[in-house]
Write an enzyme that holds these catalytic residues in place. Sequence first.
Site, short mmCIF file in Angstrom:
data_model
loop_
_atom_site.label_atom_id
_atom_site.label_comp_id
_atom_site.label_asym_id
_atom_site.label_seq_id
_atom_site.Cartn_x
_atom_site.Cartn_y
_atom_site.Cartn_z
N LYS A 206 0.83 -1.21 0.00
CA LYS A 206 0.00 0.00 0.00
C LYS A 206 0.86 1.26 0.00
O LYS A 206 0.64 2.17 -0.80
CB LYS A 206 -0.94 0.01 1.22
CG LYS A 206 -1.91 -1.17 1.26
CD LYS A 206 -2.85 -1.09 2.45
CE LYS A 206 -2.16 -1.20 3.80
NZ LYS A 206 -1.47 -2.50 4.04
N ARG B 161 11.48 -5.28 4.77
CA ARG B 161 11.16 -3.85 4.53
C ARG B 161 12.16 -2.94 5.24
O ARG B 161 12.52 -3.18 6.38
CB ARG B 161 9.74 -3.57 5.04
CG ARG B 161 9.39 -2.09 5.09
CD ARG B 161 7.91 -1.83 5.10
NE ARG B 161 7.17 -2.59 6.09
CZ ARG B 161 5.83 -2.67 6.12
NH1 ARG B 161 5.10 -2.03 5.22
NH2 ARG B 161 5.23 -3.39 7.04
N ARG C 24 11.25 -1.33 10.83
CA ARG C 24 10.18 -1.04 11.78
C ARG C 24 10.17 -2.05 12.92
O ARG C 24 10.37 -3.24 12.69
CB ARG C 24 8.82 -1.07 11.06
CG ARG C 24 8.48 0.22 10.37
CD ARG C 24 7.29 0.12 9.48
NE ARG C 24 6.13 -0.53 10.06
CZ ARG C 24 4.94 -0.61 9.46
NH1 ARG C 24 4.77 -0.07 8.25
NH2 ARG C 24 3.93 -1.22 10.03
P1 ADP Z 1 2.14 -1.89 3.18
O1 ADP Z 1 2.15 -0.38 3.14
O2 ADP Z 1 0.92 -2.47 2.50
O3 ADP Z 1 2.34 -2.46 4.53
P2 ADP Z 1 4.70 -1.64 1.75
O4 ADP Z 1 4.37 -0.78 0.58
O5 ADP Z 1 5.46 -1.00 2.85
O6 ADP Z 1 3.37 -2.38 2.30
O7 ADP Z 1 5.48 -2.92 1.19
C1 ADP Z 1 5.97 -3.93 2.09
C2 ADP Z 1 7.35 -4.38 1.63
O8 ADP Z 1 7.21 -5.14 0.43
C3 ADP Z 1 8.31 -3.23 1.32
O9 ADP Z 1 9.59 -3.61 1.70
C4 ADP Z 1 8.19 -3.07 -0.21
O10 ADP Z 1 9.41 -2.58 -0.78
C5 ADP Z 1 7.91 -4.50 -0.65
N1 ADP Z 1 6.99 -4.57 -1.80
C6 ADP Z 1 5.93 -3.76 -2.06
N2 ADP Z 1 5.29 -4.16 -3.18
C7 ADP Z 1 5.98 -5.27 -3.63
C8 ADP Z 1 5.82 -6.13 -4.77
N3 ADP Z 1 4.82 -5.95 -5.65
N4 ADP Z 1 6.70 -7.15 -4.91
C9 ADP Z 1 7.70 -7.33 -4.00
N5 ADP Z 1 7.91 -6.54 -2.93
C10 ADP Z 1 7.06 -5.52 -2.73
P1 AMP Z 2 0.86 0.42 8.86
O1 AMP Z 2 1.98 1.41 8.74
O2 AMP Z 2 -0.30 0.77 7.98
O3 AMP Z 2 1.29 -1.00 8.72
O4 AMP Z 2 0.29 0.58 10.35
C1 AMP Z 2 1.12 0.29 11.48
C2 AMP Z 2 0.26 0.15 12.73
O5 AMP Z 2 -0.40 1.40 13.00
C3 AMP Z 2 -0.88 -0.87 12.66
O6 AMP Z 2 -0.42 -2.19 12.94
C4 AMP Z 2 -1.82 -0.33 13.73
O7 AMP Z 2 -1.35 -0.63 15.04
C5 AMP Z 2 -1.71 1.18 13.53
N1 AMP Z 2 -2.69 1.66 12.53
C6 AMP Z 2 -2.44 2.18 11.30
N2 AMP Z 2 -3.57 2.51 10.67
C7 AMP Z 2 -4.58 2.19 11.52
C8 AMP Z 2 -6.01 2.24 11.44
N3 AMP Z 2 -6.64 2.72 10.34
N4 AMP Z 2 -6.72 1.82 12.51
C9 AMP Z 2 -6.12 1.36 13.61
N5 AMP Z 2 -4.79 1.24 13.74
C10 AMP Z 2 -4.02 1.65 12.70
#
Ligand code: ADP
Ligand code: AMP
Length: 209
Positions: free
Chosen positions: A13, A119, A152
Amino acid sequence: MNIILLGPPGAGKGTQAAVISARYKLAHISTGDIFRAAVASGSELGARAKACMERGELVPDAVTIAIVRERLTGTENYILDGFPRTTEQAEALDSFAKIDAAVNISVPAEYLIDRAIGRRICKKCGATYHIKYNAPQSEGICDKCGGELYQRADDNAETMSKRLSNYEKSTRPLIEYYRKRGKLIEIDGRKPIGEVSGEILAKLEEVRA
Ligand code: ADP
Ligand code: AMP
C-alpha cells in the site's frame, strides 16, 4: 479524486500510494505514518499508539477516526493508505468524505512475512525499500535523499502474525463493503512493484474517464 488503499500488512500500500500520489498530485495520508510520527515525538497519542502497534493490534477506532477526520478537513484529492481498517472506520469515513475508488491490493499470506521482514524505511524522507525486491543502491542508505534506512519495530514474524490475523478479522470485510458500493478495484499484488503500479494506474484512468 479521493482514493483508499486496502490490503493486508506488507501488501504494498505505501509503495503504491507513493506512485499514485505522485502521478495524480494527491496528498498521501498514511495513518501508520501518523502514528509512527506521534511515537517519535513522544506525545500522549504516541504512547497510546506505541502500545497497540507493538502488540500488532489496531489503535482504537475513536482515536483513529478523530485523527483522520481532522486531517481531511479542508483537504480534497487524497489517497488514504491504511485507513479505513474496520467497518466502523469505513462508515465514519463515508459520513465526512466522498471516496471515488477503493483499490484492494490482494497478496496471499505466504508472501507477507517475507515482505515485512525485508522492509526498510528511510528515516528522513519515509521512502520504502525491500532488501530483496526493491533494494537501495547502497545498503542502508536511501537512494532519494541519502538518509539512513531502518527496520520497523513491528516488522518481525511474531507481530506480523498478529497483524495478519487482525487483518482477517477486522479489515478483510471491507472488500465486500466497497464492492457493494461499486467502488472496488481489485489488483493482484503478487506481481513485481512496477507491474502492480501499471495495473492500478490503468484502472484509475477508467475511473477518471
Ligand atoms: P504496506 O504499506 O501495505 O504495509 P509496503 O508498501 O510498505 O506495504 O510494502 C511492504 C514491503 O514489500 C516493502 O519492503 C516493499 O518494498 C515491498 N513490496 C511492495 N510491493 C511489492 C511487490 N509488488 N513485490 C515485491 N515486494 C514488494
Ligand atoms: P501500517 O503502517 O499501515 O502498517 O500501520 C502500522 C500500525 O499502526 C498498525 O499495525 C496499527 O497498530 C496502527 N494503525 C495504522 N492505521 C490504523 C487504522 N486505520 N486503525 C487502527 N490502527 C491503525
